[in-house]
Write a protein that holds these residues in place. Structure first.
Motif, mmCIF file in Angstrom:
data_model
loop_
_atom_site.group_PDB
_atom_site.id
_atom_site.type_symbol
_atom_site.label_atom_id
_atom_site.label_comp_id
_atom_site.label_asym_id
_atom_site.label_seq_id
_atom_site.Cartn_x
_atom_site.Cartn_y
_atom_site.Cartn_z
ATOM 1 N N TYR A 93 -14.746 -1.032 15.330
ATOM 2 C CA TYR A 93 -14.994 0.041 16.298
ATOM 3 C C TYR A 93 -13.910 1.112 16.234
ATOM 4 N N LEU A 94 -12.662 0.715 16.040
ATOM 5 C CA LEU A 94 -11.584 1.689 15.886
ATOM 6 C C LEU A 94 -11.764 2.480 14.595
ATOM 7 N N LEU A 95 -12.183 1.810 13.532
ATOM 8 C CA LEU A 95 -12.419 2.473 12.244
ATOM 9 C C LEU A 95 -13.530 3.511 12.359
ATOM 10 N N GLU A 96 -14.624 3.137 13.035
ATOM 11 C CA GLU A 96 -15.784 4.016 13.128
ATOM 12 C C GLU A 96 -15.572 5.178 14.100
ATOM 13 N N THR A 97 -14.723 4.992 15.112
ATOM 14 C CA THR A 97 -14.583 6.011 16.163
ATOM 15 C C THR A 97 -13.289 6.810 16.085
ATOM 16 N N LEU A 98 -12.169 6.173 15.711
ATOM 17 C CA LEU A 98 -10.866 6.846 15.721
ATOM 18 C C LEU A 98 -10.232 6.968 14.347
ATOM 19 N N GLY A 99 -10.753 6.245 13.349
ATOM 20 C CA GLY A 99 -10.229 6.386 12.002
ATOM 21 C C GLY A 99 -9.502 5.162 11.483
ATOM 22 N N PRO A 100 -9.072 5.199 10.222
ATOM 23 C CA PRO A 100 -8.521 4.011 9.562
ATOM 24 C C PRO A 100 -7.134 3.579 10.040
ATOM 25 N N LEU A 101 -6.263 4.522 10.469
ATOM 26 C CA LEU A 101 -4.907 4.130 10.882
ATOM 27 C C LEU A 101 -4.922 3.227 12.118
ATOM 28 N N PRO A 102 -5.590 3.595 13.224
ATOM 29 C CA PRO A 102 -5.657 2.674 14.371
ATOM 30 C C PRO A 102 -6.298 1.332 14.004
ATOM 31 N N ALA A 103 -7.313 1.383 13.123
ATOM 32 C CA ALA A 103 -7.977 0.135 12.708
ATOM 33 C C ALA A 103 -7.010 -0.765 11.949
ATOM 34 N N PHE A 104 -6.201 -0.159 11.049
ATOM 35 C CA PHE A 104 -5.219 -0.950 10.308
ATOM 36 C C PHE A 104 -4.156 -1.525 11.245
ATOM 37 N N LEU A 105 -3.692 -0.721 12.204
ATOM 38 C CA LEU A 105 -2.677 -1.205 13.151
ATOM 39 C C LEU A 105 -3.203 -2.370 13.980
ATOM 40 N N ARG A 106 -4.506 -2.357 14.252
ATOM 41 C CA ARG A 106 -5.104 -3.494 14.974
ATOM 42 C C ARG A 106 -5.041 -4.752 14.121
ATOM 43 N N LEU A 107 -5.353 -4.632 12.836
ATOM 44 C CA LEU A 107 -5.249 -5.779 11.926
ATOM 45 C C LEU A 107 -3.798 -6.238 11.808
ATOM 46 N N TRP A 108 -2.892 -5.287 11.660
ATOM 47 C CA TRP A 108 -1.470 -5.576 11.478
ATOM 48 C C TRP A 108 -0.910 -6.349 12.675
ATOM 49 N N SER A 109 -1.152 -5.829 13.880
ATOM 50 C CA SER A 109 -0.613 -6.478 15.088
ATOM 51 C C SER A 109 -1.287 -7.821 15.349
ATOM 52 N N GLU A 110 -2.570 -7.919 15.049
ATOM 53 C CA GLU A 110 -3.279 -9.194 15.254
ATOM 54 C C GLU A 110 -2.705 -10.277 14.357
ATOM 55 N N PHE A 111 -2.470 -9.939 13.097
ATOM 56 C CA PHE A 111 -1.971 -10.941 12.153
ATOM 57 C C PHE A 111 -0.502 -11.269 12.408
ATOM 58 N N LEU A 112 0.276 -10.226 12.740
ATOM 59 C CA LEU A 112 1.720 -10.391 12.868
ATOM 60 C C LEU A 112 2.109 -11.184 14.107
ATOM 61 N N PHE A 113 1.458 -10.864 15.262
ATOM 62 C CA PHE A 113 1.904 -11.571 16.470
ATOM 63 C C PHE A 113 0.847 -11.806 17.544
ATOM 64 N N ILE A 114 -0.244 -11.032 17.605
ATOM 65 C CA ILE A 114 -1.221 -11.281 18.678
ATOM 66 C C ILE A 114 -1.896 -12.630 18.493
ATOM 67 N N ARG A 115 -2.502 -12.865 17.314
ATOM 68 C CA ARG A 115 -3.190 -14.146 17.092
ATOM 69 C C ARG A 115 -2.239 -15.327 17.128
ATOM 70 N N PRO A 116 -1.065 -15.253 16.465
ATOM 71 C CA PRO A 116 -0.124 -16.377 16.596
ATOM 72 C C PRO A 116 0.300 -16.642 18.034
ATOM 73 N N ALA A 117 0.525 -15.562 18.823
ATOM 74 C CA ALA A 117 0.945 -15.742 20.219
ATOM 75 C C ALA A 117 -0.171 -16.358 21.058
ATOM 76 N N VAL A 118 -1.407 -15.859 20.883
ATOM 77 C CA VAL A 118 -2.544 -16.385 21.646
ATOM 78 C C VAL A 118 -2.802 -17.844 21.279
ATOM 79 N N ALA A 119 -2.810 -18.140 19.987
ATOM 80 C CA ALA A 119 -3.045 -19.519 19.540
ATOM 81 C C ALA A 119 -1.935 -20.443 20.033
ATOM 82 N N SER A 120 -0.693 -19.958 20.020
ATOM 83 C CA SER A 120 0.434 -20.770 20.493
ATOM 84 C C SER A 120 0.319 -21.067 21.972
ATOM 85 N N TYR A 121 -0.048 -20.047 22.743
ATOM 86 C CA TYR A 121 -0.220 -20.199 24.188
ATOM 87 C C TYR A 121 -1.226 -21.305 24.506
ATOM 88 N N VAL A 122 -2.382 -21.228 23.849
ATOM 89 C CA VAL A 122 -3.446 -22.209 24.116
ATOM 90 C C VAL A 122 -3.064 -23.586 23.573
#
Length: 482
Positions: A93-122
């Motif tokens: 949705y970020l790629l289609e509406t706002l462009g590739p940079l926000p979409a890449f940053l979403r992938l970057w932050s998800e892989f770097l710390f959002i998914r590890p933090a969420v998985a660790s919490y649970v």
């Protein structure tokens, strides 16, 4: 006759091709959302909500408002999921509406710390509820809790690497178990309330500890417990009849979860005072010891199963975002590979595992919530803002499900407001997560926008990617599914 035979052979070839098949119907879709939303949050977050809201009454208001806001966001994502037929959720949705940079940053932050933090919490919550009953009334060793949490993550990763059908059936089973756990908490609370046990609700809005600067953190804890309503959008290409099933599954799931969450918190406060709830690290177990003496030993088992369901939903959905990003050339190609026989995005699932384990070893449970919430909600608000911009730019684009603009606007404004206030409430964690997210900007311009990676390094990456592809028995998708 020859034509029919050719069509049959063509269908068989397509069915056996390396691809992610459409096999998620309405019931699995509903169970996928409920099973991911109802994880550890409702059993741990009440403490964080009360701690930062200051009063029982205000904490219940926060829970209800979090449910309404999550429903608004879920409806926005129902429109996005039916407008754009590709898997990938936020990234797409970020790629289609706002462009590739926000979409890449979403992938970057998800892989770097959002998914590890969420998985660790649970996973840490899973470990706590498995281990703590064996050490009551003493404190359970944190090393053992982390070890059990790592075992839970390992099990979920193995299931999602093995089979989409097995992961889906596991999610349905665990969803029914966790709903049974919630009912088991609600019933004694409602019975006690009907008998007049209301002393914990007296003067429920009066306290000296109510401070506006902490209120966003109360919403973060509450919204975290509702987190997961967007997970179905990760797997759009695997849903049967998505234009019907996505809006229906999202609406039914979020209304159900909101009602159950408010009732569970009312049940907690019926049996536990505010001070008792704040002293407990495992609220559901403390409640069970007070209200369900005969069944108190079952509650930790049910809660741990609930946490396992949330873990399973996360590792089922999120890898599809990296899969979609790699397929578009915005993430390493190995993430876009599918196992040639099991038809699972095996590399995308597998490569999240070490990040989650490392975060679990070093993380603290309440710090993890605040750390992951800032970028998650910033990108959610950005996606819905992008939806409004896309509506304005492309008014004639078909939208099978359209949400009133007031709902989209309310969700976007409130989300950005909470994100902004969090910088004031918890500047260290939110600042760190903001810096880590922005660290992806130079990475994007070096590796994706105009690749400036040295040729020798590219050859090195390609060599090991091919080796991994052979080792994992994976290949690129052979059939376009969107």
């Amino acid at each position: 006759m020859g034509t029919d035979q050719n069509k049959k052979q063509s269908g068989e070839v397509k069915e056996n091709a390396v691809q992610l098949h459409r096999q998620i119907g309405l019931l699995p879709a509903v169970c996928f959302i409920i099973g991911t939303v109802v994880g550890s949050g409702i059993f741990i977050a009440p403490k964080g909500v009360l701690m930062n809201s200051g009063t029982v009454g205000l904490s219940l208001v926060v829970w209800a408002l979090c449910g309404v806001l999550s429903l608004f966001g879920a409806l926005c994502y129902a429109e996005l999921g039916t407008t754009f037929s590709k898997s990938g959720g936020h990234y797409t949705y970020l790629l289609e509406t706002l462009g590739p940079l926000p979409a890449f940053l979403r992938l970057w932050s998800e892989f770097l710390f959002i998914r590890p933090a969420v998985a660790s919490y649970v996973a840490l919550a899973f470990g706590r509820y498995v281990v703590e009953p064996f050490f009551t009334p003493c404190t359970a060793p944190s090393a053992l809790i982390k070890m059990v949490g790592i075992l839970g993550v390992t099990f979920v990763v193995a299931v999602n690497c093995w089979s989409v059908t097995l992961a889906s059936r596991t999610q349905v089973t665990l969803t029914f178990i966790k709903m049974f756990a919630l009912v088991l908490i609600i019933i004694p609370g409602i019975i006690a309330l009907a008998k007049g046990k209301t002393e914990n609700f007296q003067n429920s809005f009066e306290a000296e500890s109510v401070t506006m600067d902490k209120l966003p953190l109360a919403f973060y804890n509450g919204l975290y417990a509702y987190g997961g309503w967007f997970y179905l959008n990760y797997i759009t290409e695997e849903i049967i009849n998505p234009n019907r099933n996505i809006p229906l599954a999202i609406t039914c799931s979020m209304v159900t979860v909101t009602v159950f969450y408010v009732l569970v918190n009312v049940a907690y406060y019926t049996m536990l005072s505010a001070a008792e709830l704040l002293q407990s690290d495992a609220v559901a177990v403390t409640f069970a010891n007070r209200a369900l003496q005969g069944l108190s030993s079952i509650i930790p088992i049910l809660v741990s199963a609930s946490c396992l369901g949330a873990l399973n939903g996360g590792f089922f959905g999120v890898p599809r975002m990296f899969f979609a990003g790699a397929r578009d050339g915005n993430w390493p190609p190995i993430f876009s590979m599918i196992h040639i026989r099991r038809h699972t995005p095996l590399p995308a699932v597998l490569f999240l595992y070490p990040c989650a384990v490392l975060m679990m070893i070093h993380g603290e449970i309440y710090t993890l919530i605040n750390f992951a919430s800032f970028p998650r909600w910033f990108f959610l608000a950005s996606a819905t803002l992008g939806m409004l911009i896309h509506r304005y730019r492309f008014p004639l684009k078909p939208r099978p499900f359209k949400v009133p603009v007031v709902i989209v606007g309310t969700f976007t404004v409130v989300s950005f407001f909470i994100v902004g206030l969090s910088l004031y409430s918890d500047p260290w964690n939110t600042g760190c997560s903001c810096v880590l997210t922005l660290s992806g900007v130079p990475v994007y311009y070096v590796t994706v926008h105009r690749s400036r990676v040295p040729l020798r390094f590219r050859h090195f990456i390609n060599f090991w990617s091919k080796k991994l592809q052979i080792l994992l028995e994976v290949a690129q998708q052979e059939v376009q599914t969107y």
